[in-house]
Structure formats: structure tokens, C-alpha cells
Enzyme design. Structure first.
Site, PDB file in Angstrom:
ATOM      1  N   TYR A  55       0.824  -1.217   0.000  1.00 21.68           N
ATOM      2  CA  TYR A  55       0.000   0.000   0.000  1.00 21.68           C
ATOM      3  C   TYR A  55       0.854   1.260   0.000  1.00 21.68           C
ATOM      4  O   TYR A  55       0.496   2.261  -0.615  1.00 21.68           O
ATOM      5  CB  TYR A  55      -1.015  -0.025   1.159  1.00 21.68           C
ATOM      6  N   ARG A  58       1.660   1.898  -3.550  1.00 23.75           N
ATOM      7  CA  ARG A  58       0.514   2.439  -4.292  1.00 23.75           C
ATOM      8  C   ARG A  58       0.254   3.884  -3.887  1.00 23.75           C
ATOM      9  O   ARG A  58      -0.119   4.703  -4.719  1.00 23.75           O
ATOM     10  CB  ARG A  58      -0.735   1.570  -4.076  1.00 23.75           C
ATOM     11  N   GLN A  88     -15.173   3.153  -6.379  1.00 23.63           N
ATOM     12  CA  GLN A  88     -14.512   1.968  -5.815  1.00 23.63           C
ATOM     13  C   GLN A  88     -13.021   2.264  -5.647  1.00 23.63           C
ATOM     14  O   GLN A  88     -12.296   1.463  -5.080  1.00 23.63           O
ATOM     15  CB  GLN A  88     -14.682   0.767  -6.746  1.00 23.63           C
ATOM     16  N   ASN A  89     -12.591   3.397  -6.189  1.00 24.91           N
ATOM     17  CA  ASN A  89     -11.159   3.715  -6.194  1.00 24.91           C
ATOM     18  C   ASN A  89     -10.704   4.234  -4.833  1.00 24.91           C
ATOM     19  O   ASN A  89     -11.469   4.886  -4.117  1.00 24.91           O
ATOM     20  CB  ASN A  89     -10.854   4.765  -7.266  1.00 24.91           C
ATOM     21  N   ASP A  91      -7.851   6.016  -4.742  1.00 25.28           N
ATOM     22  CA  ASP A  91      -7.046   7.226  -4.971  1.00 25.28           C
ATOM     23  C   ASP A  91      -7.899   8.462  -4.687  1.00 25.28           C
ATOM     24  O   ASP A  91      -9.120   8.357  -4.540  1.00 25.28           O
ATOM     25  CB  ASP A  91      -6.495   7.243  -6.417  1.00 25.28           C
ATOM     26  N   HIS A 106     -14.510   1.524  -1.146  1.00 23.89           N
ATOM     27  CA  HIS A 106     -13.476   0.537  -0.805  1.00 23.89           C
ATOM     28  C   HIS A 106     -12.323   1.155  -0.032  1.00 23.89           C
ATOM     29  O   HIS A 106     -11.257   0.577   0.054  1.00 23.89           O
ATOM     30  CB  HIS A 106     -12.953  -0.141  -2.081  1.00 23.89           C
ATOM     31  N   GLY A 172     -15.200   2.968 -16.199  1.00 20.86           N
ATOM     32  CA  GLY A 172     -13.959   2.258 -15.896  1.00 20.86           C
ATOM     33  C   GLY A 172     -14.035   1.235 -14.788  1.00 20.86           C
ATOM     34  O   GLY A 172     -13.167   1.178 -13.920  1.00 20.86           O
ATOM     35  N   THR A 173     -15.096   0.401 -14.810  1.00 19.62           N
ATOM     36  CA  THR A 173     -15.149  -0.684 -13.836  1.00 19.62           C
ATOM     37  C   THR A 173     -15.614  -1.947 -14.529  1.00 19.62           C
ATOM     38  O   THR A 173     -16.498  -1.929 -15.370  1.00 19.62           O
ATOM     39  CB  THR A 173     -16.072  -0.355 -12.638  1.00 19.62           C
ATOM     40  N   SER A 174     -14.998  -3.064 -14.151  1.00 18.08           N
ATOM     41  CA  SER A 174     -15.358  -4.345 -14.782  1.00 18.08           C
ATOM     42  C   SER A 174     -16.636  -4.903 -14.158  1.00 18.08           C
ATOM     43  O   SER A 174     -17.119  -5.962 -14.562  1.00 18.08           O
ATOM     44  CB  SER A 174     -14.210  -5.346 -14.601  1.00 18.08           C
TER      45      SER A 174
HETATM   46  N1  APR Z   1     -10.874   4.308 -19.587  1.00 16.35           N
HETATM   47  C1  APR Z   1     -11.995   3.670 -19.132  1.00 16.35           C
HETATM   48  N2  APR Z   1     -11.981   2.395 -18.678  1.00 16.35           N
HETATM   49  C2  APR Z   1     -10.791   1.752 -18.697  1.00 16.35           C
HETATM   50  C3  APR Z   1      -9.602   2.343 -19.147  1.00 16.35           C
HETATM   51  C4  APR Z   1      -9.676   3.684 -19.610  1.00 16.35           C
HETATM   52  N3  APR Z   1      -8.592   4.326 -20.063  1.00 16.35           N
HETATM   53  N4  APR Z   1      -8.588   1.429 -19.039  1.00 16.35           N
HETATM   54  C5  APR Z   1      -9.146   0.301 -18.523  1.00 16.35           C
HETATM   55  N5  APR Z   1     -10.468   0.491 -18.324  1.00 16.35           N
HETATM   56  C6  APR Z   1     -11.462  -0.454 -17.806  1.00 16.35           C
HETATM   57  C7  APR Z   1     -11.137  -1.910 -18.049  1.00 16.35           C
HETATM   58  O1  APR Z   1     -11.604  -2.291 -19.324  1.00 16.35           O
HETATM   59  C8  APR Z   1     -11.913  -2.596 -16.929  1.00 16.35           C
HETATM   60  O2  APR Z   1     -13.229  -2.917 -17.329  1.00 16.35           O
HETATM   61  O3  APR Z   1     -11.488  -0.303 -16.399  1.00 16.35           O
HETATM   62  C9  APR Z   1     -11.988  -1.514 -15.829  1.00 16.35           C
HETATM   63  C10 APR Z   1     -11.135  -1.854 -14.626  1.00 16.35           C
HETATM   64  O4  APR Z   1     -11.665  -3.018 -14.038  1.00 16.35           O
HETATM   65  P1  APR Z   1     -10.937  -3.603 -12.760  1.00 16.35           P
HETATM   66  O5  APR Z   1      -9.473  -3.671 -12.997  1.00 16.35           O
HETATM   67  O6  APR Z   1     -11.681  -4.849 -12.364  1.00 16.35           O
HETATM   68  O7  APR Z   1     -11.159  -2.478 -11.648  1.00 16.35           O
HETATM   69  P2  APR Z   1     -12.459  -2.214 -10.793  1.00 16.35           P
HETATM   70  O8  APR Z   1     -13.703  -2.582 -11.555  1.00 16.35           O
HETATM   71  O9  APR Z   1     -12.371  -0.833 -10.263  1.00 16.35           O
HETATM   72  O10 APR Z   1     -12.282  -3.253  -9.560  1.00 16.35           O
HETATM   73  C11 APR Z   1     -13.261  -3.210  -8.537  1.00 16.35           C
HETATM   74  O11 APR Z   1     -11.948  -4.776  -7.275  1.00 16.35           O
HETATM   75  O12 APR Z   1      -9.820  -5.361  -6.703  1.00 16.35           O
HETATM   76  C12 APR Z   1     -10.972  -4.793  -6.235  1.00 16.35           C
HETATM   77  O13 APR Z   1     -11.249  -3.220  -4.539  1.00 16.35           O
HETATM   78  C13 APR Z   1     -10.735  -3.384  -5.822  1.00 16.35           C
HETATM   79  O14 APR Z   1     -12.082  -1.424  -6.187  1.00 16.35           O
HETATM   80  C14 APR Z   1     -11.530  -2.570  -6.832  1.00 16.35           C
HETATM   81  C15 APR Z   1     -12.605  -3.527  -7.243  1.00 16.35           C
END
Ligand code: APR
Length: 229
Positions: A55, A58, A88-89, A91, A106, A172-174
Site C-alpha cells: 500500500y 501504491r 470503488q477507487n 485514490d 473501498h 472504468g469498472t469491470s
Molecule cells: N478508460 C476507461 N476504462 C478503462 C480504461 C480507460 N482508459 N482502461 C481500462 N479500463 C477499464 C477496463 O476495461 C476494466 O473494465 O477499467 C476496468 C477496470 O476493471 P478492474 O481492474 O476490475 O477495476 P475495478 O472494476 O475498479 O475493480 C473493482 O476490485 O480489486 C478490487 O477493490 C478493488 O475497487 C476494486 C474492485
């Protein structure tokens, strides 16, 4: 009649163009580290030094990063809308861009807390949490982060905010990690929704959603311009 309510739900992808790694993209953090070694209460019990190193690293990256055009565009929305960010970020790029209402689901990498009393929260001093650094009750300080398996605070507040959204923007979240990923299900079906993510997977059960398979730095300013028209 107050301003229309826009809720912006963000994940690691919005900070990718600020140079911060996501988790599940290729080259993401979970390829480099095992979650169970750095982001669980068991990891903290077993090897606090490794967790603090992870951490602290990061936090340094966050301190060296800057908000990008997507973070700033969301601030622009406040001119015309009542904007609430659910992120969820961990930062602080939304805050540094000037966003006023940011709810971290988070945790926050710029903060630490007592390992024995969750209510004792402090700002991280000198850019790192050190072994032996204690809270006012004499317990070791830990990252103010929600680890896997830990309770996700503020979900009831976040659920109320999502349920009151008149426009819902997902950036930007999966959408892999619950309960946060379930917030979109609480948004009124007739509220316009937008999903901005180059690898967006359409959740076809979600109604009234526009998917933009583009990077946040490009698509968010464009969307904001259209919404401010
Ligand atoms: N612009 C928009 N989206 C983007 C970009 C970009 N430049 N680059 C990547 N992405 C997308 C990816 O395609 C993906 O779908 O951002 C998403 C990131 O997904 P994850 O890496 O799974 O991150 P996140 O969804 O925030 O994870 C959720 O999981 O690990 C835990 O606590 C952690 O808060 C986090 C949570």
C-alpha cells in the site's frame, strides 16, 4: 426544483490514464500480486510488512499521479447538475480534480486507521504507514482500505443515492466486485445510463443504457459536453 441528480460510479479505469494500474486488465495489479497475500485480513495477520509495502508503494504512485480529463469533466457537470460520485477507487484524484461529493466504497489510500478501532481514522503521514506506528490507543495503524472479505461500509448510503439517480454514469469498472457492482440494479429503469469502458461488457438486462467502448479521457469530456448543452 433543484438540480437534476447525476450519480457517477467509477472504478480503476478512470484513473488508468493518470498512470495508475487497474486490477483485472492485462498488466493489472492482480497479475503482479496475489490478492490473498496483500489485500485480505489474513494477509495482514500473516505479513503486515508485505501489506504495508504494497500500500505504501501504491500511495507513492497516487501522490505522483494527476487527475485526468475524465476527472475534470465530471467536476464540470456540477455547473448544471447535483453530482454525487460513488467510487470503488482508493485514490484521491476525484477530490484533487475538485469534485465535492465523493463516497469511497473501498476505502482511501491517503488514510490509515487503528487496527483495533475502525472509528480512529488518520491521514497517512510522510507518505507511508510504518510498522510500529500506533493509534492513540496503542494499536498498529493499518491502511484505511476495505480488504476482500471485509465489510463494505456506506453501502446503505450508496444504495439510497443510486436509487435517487436521474442519470447514472458508469466509468472504468469491470463490474466484477459486489456489493458495489450491484448498485446499477438499484437505479430507476427509466433513468438514462451510460457505461464508458474500452472493454465494456453490456449487461443486457440493464435498461436505458448507452455503452461507449472508449477510454474515459476521451469519452467522458464528450458526454459531459452533451449533457451540459
Ligand atoms: N478508460 C476507461 N476504462 C478503462 C480504461 C480507460 N482508459 N482502461 C481500462 N479500463 C477499464 C477496463 O476495461 C476494466 O473494465 O477499467 C476496468 C477496470 O476493471 P478492474 O481492474 O476490475 O477495476 P475495478 O472494476 O475498479 O475493480 C473493482 O476490485 O480489486 C478490487 O477493490 C478493488 O475497487 C476494486 C474492485
Amino acid at each position: 426544483m433543484g438540480k437534476k441528480k447525476i450519480v457517477v460510479f467509477t472504478g480503476a479505469g478512470i484513473s488508468a490514464e493518470s498512470g495508475l494500474k487497474t486490477f483485472r486488465d492485462s498488466g493489472g495489479l492482480w497479475e503482479e500480486y496475489k490478492v490473498e497475500e496483500v489485500a485480505t485480513p489474513e494477509a495482514w495477520e500473516k505479513d503486515p510488512e508485505l501489506v504495508l509495502t504494497f500500500y505504501n508503494k501504491r500511495l507513492k504512485q497516487v501522490m505522483n499521479a494527476k487527475p485526468n480529463a475524465a476527472h475534470y469533466a465530471i467536476v464540470e457537470l456540477e455547473k448544471k447538475f447535483d453530482v454525487q460520485i460513488l467510487t470503488q477507487n482508493i485514490d484521491d484524484l476525484h477530490e484533487r480534480a475538485g469534485s465535492k461529493k465523493v463516497l469511497h466504497l473501498h476505502g482511501e489510500i491517503t488514510k490509515c486507521r487503528s487496527s483495533s478501532d475502525d472509528s480512529l481514522i488518520y491521514n497517512v503521514k510522510n507518505g507511508q504507514i510504518r510498522q510500529g506506528e500506533k493509534c492513540e490507543k496503542g494499536s498498529q495503524l493499518r491502511p484505511h482500505i476495505v480488504w476482500f472479505g471485509e465489510y463494505v461500509p456506506h453501502m446503505d448510503t450508496a444504495a439510497k443515492i443510486a436509487a435517487a439517480a436521474e442519470i447514472f454514469i458508469i466509468i472504468g469498472t469491470s463490474m466484477n466486485v459486489y456489493p458495489a457492482a450491484g448498485l446499477v440494479d438499484l437505479v430507476p429503469s427509466n433513468a438514462p445510463k451510460y457505461l464508458i469502458d474500452p472493454q465494456a461488457v453490456t449487461k443486457d438486462y440493464i435498461q436505458n443504457i448507452v455503452v461507449k467502448r472508449e477510454r474515459a479521457g476521451t469519452a467522458v469530456p464528450e458526454l459531459v459536453k452533451n449533457l451540459l448543452k
